[in-house]
Scaffold this active site. Structure first.
Site, PDB file in Angstrom:
ATOM      1  N   ARG A  61       0.867  -1.194   0.000  1.00 53.88           N
ATOM      2  CA  ARG A  61       0.000   0.000   0.000  1.00 53.88           C
ATOM      3  C   ARG A  61       0.900   1.238   0.000  1.00 53.88           C
ATOM      4  NH1 ARG A  61      -0.817   4.867   2.455  1.00 53.88           N
ATOM      5  NH2 ARG A  61      -0.647   3.982   4.525  1.00 53.88           N
ATOM      6  N   GLU A  62       1.468   1.566   1.150  1.00 57.01           N
ATOM      7  CA  GLU A  62       2.361   2.738   1.185  1.00 57.01           C
ATOM      8  C   GLU A  62       3.502   2.548   0.172  1.00 57.01           C
ATOM      9  OE1 GLU A  62       2.368   5.637   3.520  1.00 57.01           O
ATOM     10  OE2 GLU A  62       3.839   6.322   2.045  1.00 57.01           O
ATOM     11  N   SER A 183      -8.015   6.246  11.345  1.00 58.26           N
ATOM     12  CA  SER A 183      -6.777   7.001  11.523  1.00 58.26           C
ATOM     13  C   SER A 183      -6.933   8.440  11.072  1.00 58.26           C
ATOM     14  CB  SER A 183      -5.692   6.302  10.693  1.00 58.26           C
ATOM     15  OG  SER A 183      -4.510   7.019  10.739  1.00 58.26           O
ATOM     16  N   THR A 215       2.319  12.075   8.778  1.00 55.67           N
ATOM     17  CA  THR A 215       2.238  12.034   7.316  1.00 55.67           C
ATOM     18  C   THR A 215       3.362  12.805   6.638  1.00 55.67           C
ATOM     19  OG1 THR A 215      -0.129  11.860   7.610  1.00 55.67           O
ATOM     20  CG2 THR A 215       0.621  12.507   5.418  1.00 55.67           C
ATOM     21  N   HIS A 244       6.456   8.775   8.702  1.00 65.42           N
ATOM     22  CA  HIS A 244       7.248   9.074   7.497  1.00 65.42           C
ATOM     23  C   HIS A 244       8.652   9.486   7.917  1.00 65.42           C
ATOM     24  CE1 HIS A 244       4.850   8.488   3.890  1.00 65.42           C
ATOM     25  NE2 HIS A 244       3.873   8.402   4.780  1.00 65.42           N
ATOM     26  N   HIS A 339      39.097  -2.500  16.399  1.00 63.44           N
ATOM     27  CA  HIS A 339      37.812  -3.214  16.359  1.00 63.44           C
ATOM     28  C   HIS A 339      38.050  -4.689  16.042  1.00 63.44           C
ATOM     29  CE1 HIS A 339      34.856   0.291  15.936  1.00 63.44           C
ATOM     30  NE2 HIS A 339      36.033   0.823  16.172  1.00 63.44           N
TER      31      HIS A 339
HETATM   32  C1  LIG Z   1      -1.316  10.042   3.189  1.00 62.21           C
HETATM   33  C2  LIG Z   1      -1.692   8.896   2.325  1.00 62.21           C
HETATM   34  O1  LIG Z   1      -0.858   8.267   1.775  1.00 62.21           O
HETATM   35  S1  LIG Z   1      -3.332   8.515   2.210  1.00 62.21           S
HETATM   36  C3  LIG Z   1      -3.423   7.215   1.026  1.00 62.21           C
HETATM   37  C4  LIG Z   1      -3.202   7.685  -0.350  1.00 62.21           C
HETATM   38  N1  LIG Z   1      -3.714   6.664  -1.222  1.00 62.21           N
HETATM   39  C5  LIG Z   1      -4.277   6.940  -2.355  1.00 62.21           C
HETATM   40  O2  LIG Z   1      -4.424   8.087  -2.767  1.00 62.21           O
HETATM   41  C6  LIG Z   1      -4.788   5.743  -3.114  1.00 62.21           C
HETATM   42  C7  LIG Z   1      -4.706   5.963  -4.585  1.00 62.21           C
HETATM   43  N2  LIG Z   1      -5.604   7.031  -4.965  1.00 62.21           N
HETATM   44  C8  LIG Z   1      -6.453   6.987  -6.009  1.00 62.21           C
HETATM   45  O3  LIG Z   1      -6.460   6.042  -6.776  1.00 62.21           O
HETATM   46  C9  LIG Z   1      -7.366   8.145  -6.203  1.00 62.21           C
HETATM   47  O4  LIG Z   1      -6.833   9.293  -5.582  1.00 62.21           O
HETATM   48  C10 LIG Z   1      -8.783   7.851  -5.604  1.00 62.21           C
HETATM   49  C11 LIG Z   1      -9.432   6.733  -6.394  1.00 62.21           C
HETATM   50  C12 LIG Z   1      -8.702   7.444  -4.140  1.00 62.21           C
HETATM   51  C13 LIG Z   1      -9.646   9.081  -5.706  1.00 62.21           C
HETATM   52  O5  LIG Z   1      -9.552   9.552  -7.012  1.00 62.21           O
HETATM   53  P1  LIG Z   1     -10.389  10.800  -7.547  1.00 62.21           P
HETATM   54  O6  LIG Z   1     -11.837  10.592  -7.246  1.00 62.21           O
HETATM   55  O7  LIG Z   1     -10.029  11.006  -8.981  1.00 62.21           O
HETATM   56  O8  LIG Z   1      -9.975  12.058  -6.638  1.00 62.21           O
HETATM   57  P2  LIG Z   1      -8.567  12.745  -6.440  1.00 62.21           P
HETATM   58  O9  LIG Z   1      -7.512  11.724  -6.228  1.00 62.21           O
HETATM   59  O10 LIG Z   1      -8.304  13.745  -7.523  1.00 62.21           O
HETATM   60  O11 LIG Z   1      -8.811  13.566  -5.099  1.00 62.21           O
HETATM   61  C14 LIG Z   1      -9.035  12.935  -3.893  1.00 62.21           C
HETATM   62  C15 LIG Z   1     -10.505  13.021  -3.519  1.00 62.21           C
HETATM   63  O12 LIG Z   1     -10.675  12.357  -2.265  1.00 62.21           O
HETATM   64  C16 LIG Z   1     -11.090  13.290  -1.249  1.00 62.21           C
HETATM   65  N3  LIG Z   1     -10.382  12.851  -0.067  1.00 62.21           N
HETATM   66  C17 LIG Z   1      -9.065  12.972   0.182  1.00 62.21           C
HETATM   67  N4  LIG Z   1      -8.769  12.348   1.330  1.00 62.21           N
HETATM   68  C18 LIG Z   1      -9.915  11.821   1.769  1.00 62.21           C
HETATM   69  C19 LIG Z   1     -10.207  11.049   2.889  1.00 62.21           C
HETATM   70  N5  LIG Z   1      -9.248  10.664   3.719  1.00 62.21           N
HETATM   71  N6  LIG Z   1     -11.474  10.651   3.092  1.00 62.21           N
HETATM   72  C20 LIG Z   1     -12.440  10.999   2.199  1.00 62.21           C
HETATM   73  N7  LIG Z   1     -12.196  11.726   1.103  1.00 62.21           N
HETATM   74  C21 LIG Z   1     -10.947  12.132   0.900  1.00 62.21           C
HETATM   75  C22 LIG Z   1     -10.679  14.638  -1.799  1.00 62.21           C
HETATM   76  O13 LIG Z   1     -11.465  15.671  -1.292  1.00 62.21           O
HETATM   77  C23 LIG Z   1     -10.931  14.445  -3.279  1.00 62.21           C
HETATM   78  O14 LIG Z   1     -12.320  14.533  -3.451  1.00 62.21           O
HETATM   79  P3  LIG Z   1     -13.004  15.276  -4.742  1.00 62.21           P
HETATM   80  O15 LIG Z   1     -13.093  14.238  -5.791  1.00 62.21           O
HETATM   81  O16 LIG Z   1     -14.325  15.678  -4.237  1.00 62.21           O
HETATM   82  O17 LIG Z   1     -12.110  16.411  -5.112  1.00 62.21           O
HETATM   83  O1  LIG Z   2      -3.691   5.499   7.342  1.00 63.26           O
HETATM   84  C1  LIG Z   2      -2.762   5.947   7.986  1.00 63.26           C
HETATM   85  O2  LIG Z   2      -2.722   5.883   9.202  1.00 63.26           O
HETATM   86  C2  LIG Z   2      -1.594   6.563   7.311  1.00 63.26           C
HETATM   87  C3  LIG Z   2      -1.876   7.119   5.964  1.00 63.26           C
HETATM   88  C4  LIG Z   2      -0.597   7.585   5.366  1.00 63.26           C
HETATM   89  O3  LIG Z   2       0.020   6.906   4.577  1.00 63.26           O
HETATM   90  C5  LIG Z   2      -0.015   8.807   5.893  1.00 63.26           C
HETATM   91  O4  LIG Z   2      -0.709   9.573   6.562  1.00 63.26           O
HETATM   92  O5  LIG Z   2       1.184   9.026   5.617  1.00 63.26           O
HETATM   93 ZN   LIG Z   3       2.125   7.291   4.662  1.00 55.64          ZN
END
Ligand SMILES: CC(=O)SCCNC(=O)CCNC(=O)[C@H](O)C(C)(C)COP(=O)(O)OP(=O)(O)OC[C@H]1O[C@@H](n2cnc3c(N)ncnc32)[C@H](O)[C@@H]1OP(=O)(O)O
Ligand SMILES: O=C(O)CCC(=O)C(=O)O
Ligand SMILES: [Zn+2]
Length: 440
Positions: A61-62, A183, A215, A244, A339
């Site tokens: 995932r990460e 989280s 983060t 991180h 050493h």
């Molecule tokens: C800190 C971290 O690492 S968190 C984990 C990160 N993981 C990921 O991003 C997984 C891979 N991501 C993706 O495939 C895509 O971003 C998806 C499918 C999750 C969403 O894609 P899209 O709908 O095209 O939206 P996009 O990525 O541009 O923007 C994120 C959307 O999620 C919303 N959002 C962001 N974080 C969150 C959250 N934690 N909970 C709910 N909604 C959230 C944003 O407001 C945005 O919404 P919008 O469509 O109304 O603007």
């Molecule tokens: O889900 C979590 O606790 C961590 C998400 C993430 O990857 C981050 O905040 O850096």
């Molecule tokens: Zn992370």
């Protein structure tokens, strides 16, 4: 006993550590039972989880958020199996909402029947939760940003909305009988009162864990200790932490979190992740082994660490760093004469980790100007040559003088030792540092 070999700094990762080039040195006799230093006496804090914690392994995932990462289904399966074989308690997968292939891969990994529990990581959103609960995972890791930065510039929601959304999502996941963690992304830049209020609410809803996430890698171990300790007194569920490594604190922060009562730590193999990544699996293992050697040896198959790292390094086309925890090519290479002498007498003098516990081998490097006669004598014995201590001192002086110009490979050192030995025995008298017979 130790082997004297000179590792090449240009060595490729696959030949890392125990697989150094050059002729295999003769195996030395098994080391006698030597005194091991006792761990410093510390009162065990009843809230500390240093001796009982679980790893949530997030390479899939990460780690998929690492710049170089692209894991096809087969690679994901190989990594998941390798992590399971190593013994991690949980494997966290990319959200099935990310793409159709991510969803299919999630299902495929759930069907493998691994010992590790399978989690997937989703936004705090019903759309994501609905897809995720159908994949066959054991649980969902739900996340939402709580800092003002993320509330303003990411999802744009206020704390009241977050609480309502969290309640709906958590209640739904629980209704499906799955594990749920909630989280707060960017916890260390979030308002403490807001955070505790949110965590208290989700704890009452019956989440299995709450999560703290650094983060942006801004937290230091003291801040981590304080936040986890405070949280520990507020919620009754488990506490997961995610750190991180932007400022180099990811392992220390994980340790501080466990000391304060956190129960689960997120890792990825080689630390890969968004930007420069998170707490590396191997680094956390090194740290925790140091705190609780027997516990870590019992829980994880430590000798499998190197294979997991090589597998992931190959998959994302990077080299295992030379100074990687445990498996870096010089992690168990000793060089300076002071050493080397002590290591040869008792490895615990300069090693806190026992290489053999990780399927690794120790090296004493001797073809350089920092060497000493004790290390050279050890090599003489390995080669089964018979030289007096004075002879060894004289040949050591020769090695040092040659190595003042450039370091010697082990083959060159061995040739020099053999020639010196043959000459001593041909002449029947000791030689000086220039290889000339000593004056009577
Ligand atoms: C800190 C971290 O690492 S968190 C984990 C990160 N993981 C990921 O991003 C997984 C891979 N991501 C993706 O495939 C895509 O971003 C998806 C499918 C999750 C969403 O894609 P899209 O709908 O095209 O939206 P996009 O990525 O541009 O923007 C994120 C959307 O999620 C919303 N959002 C962001 N974080 C969150 C959250 N934690 N909970 C709910 N909604 C959230 C944003 O407001 C945005 O919404 P919008 O469509 O109304 O603007
Ligand atoms: O889900 C979590 O606790 C961590 C998400 C993430 O990857 C981050 O905040 O850096
Ligand atoms: Zn992370």
């Amino acid at each position: 006993m130790s082997h004297a070999r000179t590792p090449s700094p240009l060595r490729k990762r696959k030949a890392a550590a125990a697989d150094l080039d050059g002729p295999a040195p003769p195996r030395a006799a098994a080391a006698p039972q030597l005194p091991q230093p006792s761990p410093p006496l510390r009162l065990l804090d009843p809230l500390s989880r240093v001796r009982s914690f679980s790893i949530i392994e997030s390479t899939l995932r990460e780690g998929e958020q690492f710049a170089n990462a692209f894991f096809d289904t087969e690679t994901k399966i190989r990594i998941a199996k390798a992590l399971d074989d190593f013994g991690v308690e949980y494997i966290e997968l990319t959200s099935p909402a990310a793409s159709e292939q991510s969803r299919a891969d999630c299902e495929a990994i759930c069907k493998l029947g691994l010992k590790a529990k399978i989690l997937t990581h989703v936004r705090c959103h019903m759309d994501d939760a609905r897809i995720a609960v159908e994949t066959g995972v054991d649980g969902l890791d739900v996340v939402i940003g709580t800092s003002s930065f993320l509330r303003e510039f990411s999802h744009g929601k206020d704390m009241d909305y977050i609480i309502r959304q969290a309640t709906e999502v958590i209640t739904f996941i629980k209704s499906k009988g799955l594990e749920v963690r909630f989280s707060s992304e960017d916890s260390f830049r979030s308002d403490l009162v807001d955070l505790l209020n949110l965590y208290k609410t989700v704890d009452k809803l019956g989440v299995n864990r709450v999560g703290i996430a650094d983060t942006v890698g801004c937290a230091d171990p003291r801040q981590v200790y304080e936040l986890v300790r405070t949280l520990r007194s507020v919620v009754s569920c488990d506490i997961e932490c995610h750190f991180h490594n932007d400022t180099g604190c990811a392992i220390a922060n994980a340790y501080a979190a466990l000391e304060a009562g956190a129960t689960h730590i997120d890792t990825s193999v080689l630390g890969i992740g968004e930007r420069n990544g998170i707490t590396p699996l191997g680094g956390l293992i090194a740290r925790m082994y140091t705190a609780d050697k027997d516990g870590i040896k019992a829980k994880y198959r430590l000798e499998a660490l190197r294979d997991v790292e090589n597998l992931v390094a190959d998959a994302v086309q990077i080299q295992v760093p030379f100074n990687n925890y445990i498996t870096g090519y010089c992690a168990f290479t000793h060089k300076a004469g002071i050493h080397a002498k002590a290591i040869l007498n008792n490895p615990s003098t300069y090693e806190i980790l026992r290489p053999e516990d990780f399927g690794m081998t120790r090296y004493v490097s001797i073809g350089h100007r920092l060497t000493g006669w004790n290390a050279v004598k050890n090599r003489v014995q390995q080669l089964d040559l018979s030289l007096s201590d004075d002879d060894v001192k004289a040949v050591t002086a020769q090695i040092k003088s040659l190595a003042d110009i450039k370091p010697l490979g082990i083959e060159e050192v061995d040739t020099l030792l053999r020639k010196f030995h043959d000459r001593v025995h041909a002449i029947g008298t000791a030689l000086d540092a220039d290889g000339e017979p000593m004056a009577c």
